[in-house]
Design a protein around this motif. Structure first.
Motif, PDB file in Angstrom:
ATOM      1  N   LEU A  76       0.855  -1.184   0.000  1.00  0.00           N
ATOM      2  CA  LEU A  76       0.000   0.000   0.000  1.00  0.00           C
ATOM      3  C   LEU A  76       0.891   1.233   0.000  1.00  0.00           C
ATOM      4  CD1 LEU A  76      -2.952   1.128   0.293  1.00  0.00           C
ATOM      5  CD2 LEU A  76      -2.499   1.242   2.756  1.00  0.00           C
ATOM      6  N   SER A  77       0.602   2.140  -0.913  1.00  0.00           N
ATOM      7  CA  SER A  77       1.366   3.392  -0.986  1.00  0.00           C
ATOM      8  C   SER A  77       0.438   4.497  -1.456  1.00  0.00           C
ATOM      9  CB  SER A  77       2.547   3.256  -1.947  1.00  0.00           C
ATOM     10  OG  SER A  77       2.095   2.996  -3.267  1.00  0.00           O
ATOM     11  N   LYS A  78       0.897   5.725  -1.321  1.00  0.00           N
ATOM     12  CA  LYS A  78       0.132   6.838  -1.876  1.00  0.00           C
ATOM     13  C   LYS A  78       0.293   6.846  -3.400  1.00  0.00           C
ATOM     14  CE  LYS A  78       0.234   9.847   2.172  1.00  0.00           C
ATOM     15  NZ  LYS A  78       0.651  11.162   2.707  1.00  0.00           N
ATOM     16  N   ASP A 134       4.227  -0.337  -7.348  1.00  0.00           N
ATOM     17  CA  ASP A 134       3.371  -1.402  -7.847  1.00  0.00           C
ATOM     18  C   ASP A 134       4.009  -2.785  -7.785  1.00  0.00           C
ATOM     19  OD1 ASP A 134       0.773  -2.049  -8.966  1.00  0.00           O
ATOM     20  OD2 ASP A 134       1.870  -2.640 -10.768  1.00  0.00           O
ATOM     21  N   ASN A 135       5.292  -2.882  -7.446  1.00  0.00           N
ATOM     22  CA  ASN A 135       5.924  -4.198  -7.374  1.00  0.00           C
ATOM     23  C   ASN A 135       7.166  -4.120  -6.481  1.00  0.00           C
ATOM     24  OD1 ASN A 135       8.227  -3.366  -9.109  1.00  0.00           O
ATOM     25  ND2 ASN A 135       6.651  -3.274 -10.713  1.00  0.00           N
ATOM     26  N   LEU A 136       7.770  -5.268  -6.235  1.00  0.00           N
ATOM     27  CA  LEU A 136       8.926  -5.327  -5.346  1.00  0.00           C
ATOM     28  C   LEU A 136      10.117  -4.556  -5.893  1.00  0.00           C
ATOM     29  CD1 LEU A 136       8.760  -9.066  -4.222  1.00  0.00           C
ATOM     30  CD2 LEU A 136       8.314  -7.050  -2.813  1.00  0.00           C
ATOM     31  N   ASP A 137      10.299  -4.542  -7.214  1.00  0.00           N
ATOM     32  CA  ASP A 137      11.424  -3.815  -7.813  1.00  0.00           C
ATOM     33  C   ASP A 137      11.348  -2.328  -7.476  1.00  0.00           C
ATOM     34  OD1 ASP A 137      12.442  -6.111  -8.906  1.00  0.00           O
ATOM     35  OD2 ASP A 137      11.495  -5.816 -10.859  1.00  0.00           O
ATOM     36  N   GLU A 138      10.125  -1.800  -7.414  1.00  0.00           N
ATOM     37  CA  GLU A 138       9.955  -0.373  -7.151  1.00  0.00           C
ATOM     38  C   GLU A 138      10.136  -0.024  -5.664  1.00  0.00           C
ATOM     39  OE1 GLU A 138       6.179   0.621  -8.861  1.00  0.00           O
ATOM     40  OE2 GLU A 138       6.882   0.316 -10.910  1.00  0.00           O
ATOM     41  N   LEU A 139      10.389  -1.032  -4.844  1.00  0.00           N
ATOM     42  CA  LEU A 139      10.690  -0.779  -3.430  1.00  0.00           C
ATOM     43  C   LEU A 139      12.168  -0.467  -3.207  1.00  0.00           C
ATOM     44  CD1 LEU A 139       8.674  -3.539  -1.516  1.00  0.00           C
ATOM     45  CD2 LEU A 139       8.213  -1.081  -1.552  1.00  0.00           C
ATOM     46  N   ASP A 164       7.480   5.216   2.647  1.00  0.00           N
ATOM     47  CA  ASP A 164       6.926   5.291   1.289  1.00  0.00           C
ATOM     48  C   ASP A 164       5.860   4.243   1.030  1.00  0.00           C
ATOM     49  OD1 ASP A 164       8.849   7.349   0.299  1.00  0.00           O
ATOM     50  OD2 ASP A 164      10.309   5.756   0.713  1.00  0.00           O
ATOM     51  N   ALA A 165       5.875   3.166   1.794  1.00  0.00           N
ATOM     52  CA  ALA A 165       4.934   2.071   1.553  1.00  0.00           C
ATOM     53  C   ALA A 165       4.737   1.267   2.832  1.00  0.00           C
ATOM     54  CB  ALA A 165       5.454   1.170   0.441  1.00  0.00           C
ATOM     55  N   PHE A 166       3.694   0.453   2.819  1.00  0.00           N
ATOM     56  CA  PHE A 166       3.351  -0.416   3.950  1.00  0.00           C
ATOM     57  C   PHE A 166       3.051  -1.788   3.365  1.00  0.00           C
ATOM     58  CE2 PHE A 166      -0.404  -1.175   7.154  1.00  0.00           C
ATOM     59  CZ  PHE A 166       0.322  -2.160   7.798  1.00  0.00           C
ATOM     60  N   ILE A 167       3.710  -2.829   3.883  1.00  0.00           N
ATOM     61  CA  ILE A 167       3.481  -4.196   3.409  1.00  0.00           C
ATOM     62  C   ILE A 167       2.858  -5.028   4.523  1.00  0.00           C
ATOM     63  CG2 ILE A 167       4.575  -6.361   2.702  1.00  0.00           C
ATOM     64  CD1 ILE A 167       6.536  -4.862   1.070  1.00  0.00           C
ATOM     65  N   PRO A 221      -9.623   7.895   0.532  1.00  0.00           N
ATOM     66  CA  PRO A 221      -9.236   6.599  -0.029  1.00  0.00           C
ATOM     67  C   PRO A 221      -8.665   6.684  -1.437  1.00  0.00           C
ATOM     68  CG  PRO A 221     -11.342   6.418   1.092  1.00  0.00           C
ATOM     69  CD  PRO A 221     -11.000   7.888   1.047  1.00  0.00           C
ATOM     70  N   ALA A 222      -9.131   7.657  -2.215  1.00  0.00           N
ATOM     71  CA  ALA A 222      -8.671   7.782  -3.602  1.00  0.00           C
ATOM     72  C   ALA A 222      -7.199   8.179  -3.695  1.00  0.00           C
ATOM     73  CB  ALA A 222      -9.526   8.803  -4.341  1.00  0.00           C
ATOM     74  N   ASP A 223      -6.620   8.645  -2.593  1.00  0.00           N
ATOM     75  CA  ASP A 223      -5.201   9.041  -2.600  1.00  0.00           C
ATOM     76  C   ASP A 223      -4.259   7.849  -2.473  1.00  0.00           C
ATOM     77  OD1 ASP A 223      -6.023  11.641  -2.770  1.00  0.00           O
ATOM     78  OD2 ASP A 223      -5.657  12.123  -0.658  1.00  0.00           O
ATOM     79  N   TRP A 224      -4.836   6.650  -2.252  1.00  0.00           N
ATOM     80  CA  TRP A 224      -4.017   5.475  -1.963  1.00  0.00           C
ATOM     81  C   TRP A 224      -4.152   4.428  -3.058  1.00  0.00           C
ATOM     82  CZ3 TRP A 224      -0.998   5.270   2.495  1.00  0.00           C
ATOM     83  CH2 TRP A 224      -1.215   6.312   3.405  1.00  0.00           C
ATOM     84  N   GLN A 225      -3.112   3.581  -3.183  1.00  0.00           N
ATOM     85  CA  GLN A 225      -3.193   2.488  -4.144  1.00  0.00           C
ATOM     86  C   GLN A 225      -2.565   1.208  -3.580  1.00  0.00           C
ATOM     87  OE1 GLN A 225      -0.814   3.725  -7.617  1.00  0.00           O
ATOM     88  NE2 GLN A 225       0.650   2.106  -7.074  1.00  0.00           N
ATOM     89  N   LEU A 226      -3.174   0.089  -3.992  1.00  0.00           N
ATOM     90  CA  LEU A 226      -2.637  -1.237  -3.683  1.00  0.00           C
ATOM     91  C   LEU A 226      -2.018  -1.795  -4.957  1.00  0.00           C
ATOM     92  CD1 LEU A 226      -5.383  -3.044  -1.566  1.00  0.00           C
ATOM     93  CD2 LEU A 226      -2.985  -2.834  -0.954  1.00  0.00           C
ATOM     94  N   ASN A 227      -0.880  -2.463  -4.814  1.00  0.00           N
ATOM     95  CA  ASN A 227      -0.318  -3.093  -5.995  1.00  0.00           C
ATOM     96  C   ASN A 227      -1.228  -4.237  -6.440  1.00  0.00           C
ATOM     97  OD1 ASN A 227       0.575  -4.776  -3.737  1.00  0.00           O
ATOM     98  ND2 ASN A 227       1.739  -5.911  -5.279  1.00  0.00           N
ATOM     99  N   ALA A 228      -1.111  -4.645  -7.699  1.00  0.00           N
ATOM    100  CA  ALA A 228      -2.063  -5.587  -8.275  1.00  0.00           C
ATOM    101  C   ALA A 228      -1.805  -7.035  -7.882  1.00  0.00           C
ATOM    102  CB  ALA A 228      -2.038  -5.464  -9.805  1.00  0.00           C
ATOM    103  N   ARG A 229      -0.565  -7.390  -7.648  1.00  0.00           N
ATOM    104  CA  ARG A 229      -0.213  -8.801  -7.503  1.00  0.00           C
ATOM    105  C   ARG A 229       0.191  -9.148  -6.076  1.00  0.00           C
ATOM    106  NH1 ARG A 229       4.104 -11.811 -11.528  1.00  0.00           N
ATOM    107  NH2 ARG A 229       3.640 -13.939 -10.885  1.00  0.00           N
ATOM    108  N   MET A 230      -0.322 -10.293  -5.576  1.00  0.00           N
ATOM    109  CA  MET A 230       0.062 -10.745  -4.239  1.00  0.00           C
ATOM    110  C   MET A 230       1.531 -11.150  -4.223  1.00  0.00           C
ATOM    111  SD  MET A 230      -3.062 -12.920  -2.607  1.00  0.00           S
ATOM    112  CE  MET A 230      -4.675 -12.177  -2.323  1.00  0.00           C
ATOM    113  N   LEU A 231       2.189 -10.851  -3.110  1.00  0.00           N
ATOM    114  CA  LEU A 231       3.607 -11.158  -2.949  1.00  0.00           C
ATOM    115  C   LEU A 231       3.822 -12.461  -2.187  1.00  0.00           C
ATOM    116  CD1 LEU A 231       4.737  -7.581  -1.834  1.00  0.00           C
ATOM    117  CD2 LEU A 231       4.454  -8.466  -4.161  1.00  0.00           C
ATOM    118  N   SER A 232       2.759 -13.002  -1.608  1.00  0.00           N
ATOM    119  CA  SER A 232       2.833 -14.249  -0.849  1.00  0.00           C
ATOM    120  C   SER A 232       1.421 -14.793  -0.726  1.00  0.00           C
ATOM    121  CB  SER A 232       3.431 -14.011   0.540  1.00  0.00           C
ATOM    122  OG  SER A 232       2.567 -13.180   1.309  1.00  0.00           O
TER     123      SER A 232
END
Length: 311
Positions: free
Chosen positions: A148-150, A156-161, A210-213, A229-240
């Motif tokens: 979860l990030s703004k 949107d993915n682990l690489d962007e962390l 920057d993010a919360f996992i 709520p519209a200010d936030w986004q969840l990445n599309a793919r589960m990481l586990s």
């Protein structure tokens, strides 16, 4: 009461989840020889007339404090309450009382081991590592970690962390995931450990991370209950992929009773109404409707409930 905020659950297709369940090391069932319990749970319950249930402070919608009443509420809290109702009948002790004890992610396992609580009613993942210390009853939810990030940050993915500050709750599987990523990457993400999920969300909200996992369903809840709520986004793919279940001491007699009680709640269909209450209807504190129907995989797991699922 405000108008319900309806969210669509971003859930993986059952076939994809089944594949992940079969390959996820953290969630794979392993046989662990039971250790002799240091505490005879049933003896103490019979002697004191009290069952100690552990709850969380801010794990919406599983286990959290209702500030208007000062009492714990949530999906796991309701399930634990029904388990105790079954235990009162099975033990022929209708007068048994519940003592609620607040625990955090970092001390929930120690609280079981040292006897502060008898059953943990939260959103704890059944992992091989934890099964070395405690037991789990039948899973009541299947989830997976997400980010979860703004939207302004837009992860949107682990690489962007890489190089980013990531809020994680101490003792959580999210913390373990970020630490694992830090070992693998040259520009490592920087864990920002906090005591609970509410603090993790607040840390991102005030731009101290920057993010919360954590589990995707918890992140959906925090996003839904945010001021905007519209200010936030969840990445599309589960990481586990993570089966959530109540944890308890490795005490065979106690485990057998709790497993039987939880199985009865599932087989008798009680769990369906409890699930709908917390995932399909307005819930405190903001009258939010998460709109997360029971997944086909979870429903299938309830056909033959097992405390040792092949996850």
């Amino acid at each position: 009461m405000s108008s319900p905020v309806r969210l669509r659950a971003a859930l993986l297709a059952p076939a994809v989840i089944l594949t992940a369940l079969a390959t996820a090391p953290a969630a794979r069932a392993v046989e662990v020889a039971p250790s002799t319990p240091q505490i005879d749970t049933l003896e103490r319950i019979n002697r004191t007339g009290v069952i100690r249930l552990g709850h969380r402070e801010s794990s919406i919608p599983f286990s959290y404090m209702d500030r208007s009443t000062g009492r714990p509420i949530g999906y796991a809290v309701d399930l634990c309450t029904r388990v105790v109702a079954n235990l009162r009948r099975d033990l022929k002790r209708p007068e048994l009382k519940i003592e609620w004890v607040q625990v955090a992610a970092a001390d929930r396992i120690p609280a079981l081991l040292d006897g502060r609580i008898d059953l943990e009613c939260g959103n704890t993942t059944n992992t091989a590592e934890r099964r070395q210390k405690v037991a789990f009853t039948v899973p009541h939810f299947l989830t997976g970690a997400k980010i979860l990030s703004k939207k302004a940050v837009g992860i949107d993915n682990l690489d962007e962390l890489e190089g980013k500050r990531v809020a994680v709750t101490k003792g959580s599987t999210g913390e373990a995931l970020v630490k694992e990523q830090a070992k693998m990457r040259r520009n490592a993400p920087q864990p920002v450990p906090v005591k609970d999920n509410a603090e993790a969300f607040a840390t991102v909200d005030k731009n101290a991370a920057d993010a919360f996992i954590t589990d995707d369903i918890l992140l959906l809840s925090f996003k839904a209950n945010a001021n905007n709520p519209a200010d936030w986004q969840l990445n599309a793919r589960m990481l586990s992929v993570e089966p959530l279940a109540m944890a308890m001491r490795r005490d065979p007699a106690w485990q057998k009773l709790v497993d039987a009680a939880m199985t009865r709640i599932i087989v008798d269909g009680e769990i369906n109404a409890i699930y709908n209450k917390w995932f399909m209807q307005p819930t405190p504190p903001r009258n939010v409707v998460l709109n997360v129907p029971m997944s086909p995989l979870l429903r299938a797991s309830f056909v033959a409930p097992s405390a040792n699922p092949a996850f």
